[in-house]
Design a protein around this motif. Structure first.
Motif, mmCIF file in Angstrom:
data_model
loop_
_atom_site.group_PDB
_atom_site.id
_atom_site.type_symbol
_atom_site.label_atom_id
_atom_site.label_comp_id
_atom_site.label_asym_id
_atom_site.label_seq_id
_atom_site.Cartn_x
_atom_site.Cartn_y
_atom_site.Cartn_z
ATOM 1 N N LEU A 59 -1.890 3.789 4.919
ATOM 2 C CA LEU A 59 -0.554 2.626 4.848
ATOM 3 C C LEU A 59 -0.743 1.924 6.295
ATOM 4 O O LEU A 59 0.264 0.826 6.170
ATOM 5 N N ASP A 62 -3.250 -0.715 6.185
ATOM 6 C CA ASP A 62 -2.904 -1.953 5.755
ATOM 7 C C ASP A 62 -2.183 -2.772 6.151
ATOM 8 O O ASP A 62 -1.760 -3.618 5.330
ATOM 9 N N ILE A 63 -0.648 -1.978 6.435
ATOM 10 C CA ILE A 63 -0.134 -2.889 6.829
ATOM 11 C C ILE A 63 -0.552 -4.329 7.977
ATOM 12 O O ILE A 63 0.099 -5.012 7.780
ATOM 13 N N THR A 67 0.051 -7.804 9.153
ATOM 14 C CA THR A 67 1.057 -8.310 10.291
ATOM 15 C C THR A 67 0.153 -9.006 11.214
ATOM 16 O O THR A 67 0.536 -9.841 11.231
ATOM 17 N N CYS A 91 -3.393 -10.551 1.322
ATOM 18 C CA CYS A 91 -2.973 -9.603 0.650
ATOM 19 C C CYS A 91 -4.437 -10.131 -0.543
ATOM 20 O O CYS A 91 -4.918 -9.115 -1.402
ATOM 21 N N ALA A 109 1.296 -2.526 0.838
ATOM 22 C CA ALA A 109 1.862 -2.356 2.106
ATOM 23 C C ALA A 109 1.555 -3.899 2.548
ATOM 24 O O ALA A 109 1.739 -3.914 3.650
ATOM 25 N N THR A 110 0.095 -4.056 2.713
ATOM 26 C CA THR A 110 -0.304 -5.475 3.394
ATOM 27 C C THR A 110 0.415 -6.752 2.836
ATOM 28 O O THR A 110 1.017 -7.131 3.952
ATOM 29 N N PHE A 112 4.088 -5.491 2.388
ATOM 30 C CA PHE A 112 5.072 -6.173 3.110
ATOM 31 C C PHE A 112 4.726 -5.393 5.244
ATOM 32 O O PHE A 112 5.938 -6.948 5.419
ATOM 33 N N GLY A 113 3.459 -6.109 5.675
ATOM 34 C CA GLY A 113 3.213 -5.912 7.143
ATOM 35 C C GLY A 113 3.064 -7.612 7.112
ATOM 36 O O GLY A 113 3.567 -8.144 8.177
ATOM 37 N N LEU A 116 6.837 -8.733 7.811
ATOM 38 C CA LEU A 116 7.699 -8.344 9.034
ATOM 39 C C LEU A 116 7.614 -9.120 9.352
ATOM 40 O O LEU A 116 8.871 -9.522 10.262
ATOM 41 N N ILE A 127 12.034 -3.301 2.553
ATOM 42 C CA ILE A 127 11.816 -1.733 2.406
ATOM 43 C C ILE A 127 13.124 -0.803 1.539
ATOM 44 O O ILE A 127 12.897 -0.007 1.496
#
Length: 200
Positions: A59, A62-63, A67, A91, A109-110, A112-113, A116, A127
Motif C-alpha cells: 500500500l 503503491d501510494i 506521489t 497509474c 492506491a496509486t 490516491f498518491g 495528494l 479518502i
C-alpha cells in the motif's frame, strides 16, 4: 510541452510499472498475486494471501508511485495541467506495467498518491469517502469505484483546472473494476472480512 515534461511522463509510467505486490510477494515467499486469491496484484489481495505487514508495504509503495512523480514535477515547475497527466501515466504504469508483461493492478492506491500533491483537502475528501463506504459495506471494490467516481466532482470544488485529467483517471480505474461491478450486481463480490474469497 517541454522535453522535461515528456521525460516526467515516461518516468511516471516506469515507476508505476514497478509492481510492489509482486516484489513483496517474492520477498515474503508468498504466491504470485496474479495467479492467487483475486489474481489482482494489489494491497487488498496481498492482505488476504499474506497478512497485514506485506499488504502495508504494498500500500505504501503503491501510494508513493503516484506521489513521487507528481510532487517532483511540481518542484520542477511543470505546468499544473501536466501534473495531473503525470498522475495518469503513473497509474497507467501500475495498470499495464512494462516490467511485468503489462499485467497490473487497478491503481486505486496509486491514484490516491497522485492526488495528494494536488491538494490535501482534495485527497482527504477522497479518502474519507473511501473509508466511509468501506466501513458501511465492507466491499473494497465498491469503496474504490464510488470514491473515484466522485473524485472529479471533488476536484471541481477545490482544483477545477485538474478536473479533466482526474476524470480520465477515474474512468480508467472504473474500467479496471468492470469485473467487480458485474460481481457486485450479481451479489457474488467478496468482502474485505472474507478470509479467502475467490475475487477482489
Amino acid at each position: 510541452m517541454t522535453a522535461l515534461t515528456i521525460l516526467m511522463f515516461a518516468s511516471a509510467y516506469l515507476l508505476g510499472s514497478v509492481s510492489s505486490a509482486i516484489l513483496v510477494s517474492r520477498l515474503f515467499g508468498l504466491p504470485d498475486p496474479r495467479t492467487s486469491g483475486s489474481r489482482n496484484p494489489g494491497a487488498t489481495n496481498i492482505l488476504r494471501i499474506g497478512g497485514k505487514f506485506p499488504a502495508s508495504l504494498v500500500l505504501v509503495f503503491d501510494i508513493l508511485k503516484g506521489t513521487v512523480p507528481v510532487y517532483a514535477s511540481y518542484h520542477l515547475s511543470i505546468e499544473p495541467i501536466y501534473l495531473a497527466f503525470i498522475a495518469v501515466f503513473a497509474c497507467l504504469g501500475h495498470m499495464f506495467p512494462l516490467f511485468f508483461n503489462f499485467s497490473g493492478g487497478k491503481a486505486v492506491a496509486t491514484a490516491f498518491g497522485a492526488i495528494l500533491p494536488l491538494g490535501l483537502d482534495l485527497a482527504a475528501l477522497v479518502i474519507i469517502t473511501w473509508c466511509g463506504i468501506l466501513y458501511l459495506t465492507k466491499y473494497s471494490s465498491l469503496a474504490a469505484i464510488l470514491s473515484v467516481s466522485l473524485a472529479p466532482f471533488f476536484t471541481m470544488l477545490f482544483k477545477p483546472e485538474f478536473a479533466l485529467p482526474v476524470g480520465i483517471l477515474s474512468a480508467l480505474i472504473i474500467f479496471r473494476h468492470k469485473d467487480n461491478i458485474v460481481r457486485l450486481i450479481e451479489g457474488q463480490e467478496s468482502k474485505v472480512t472474507d478470509k479467502k474469497p475467490p475475487h477482489s
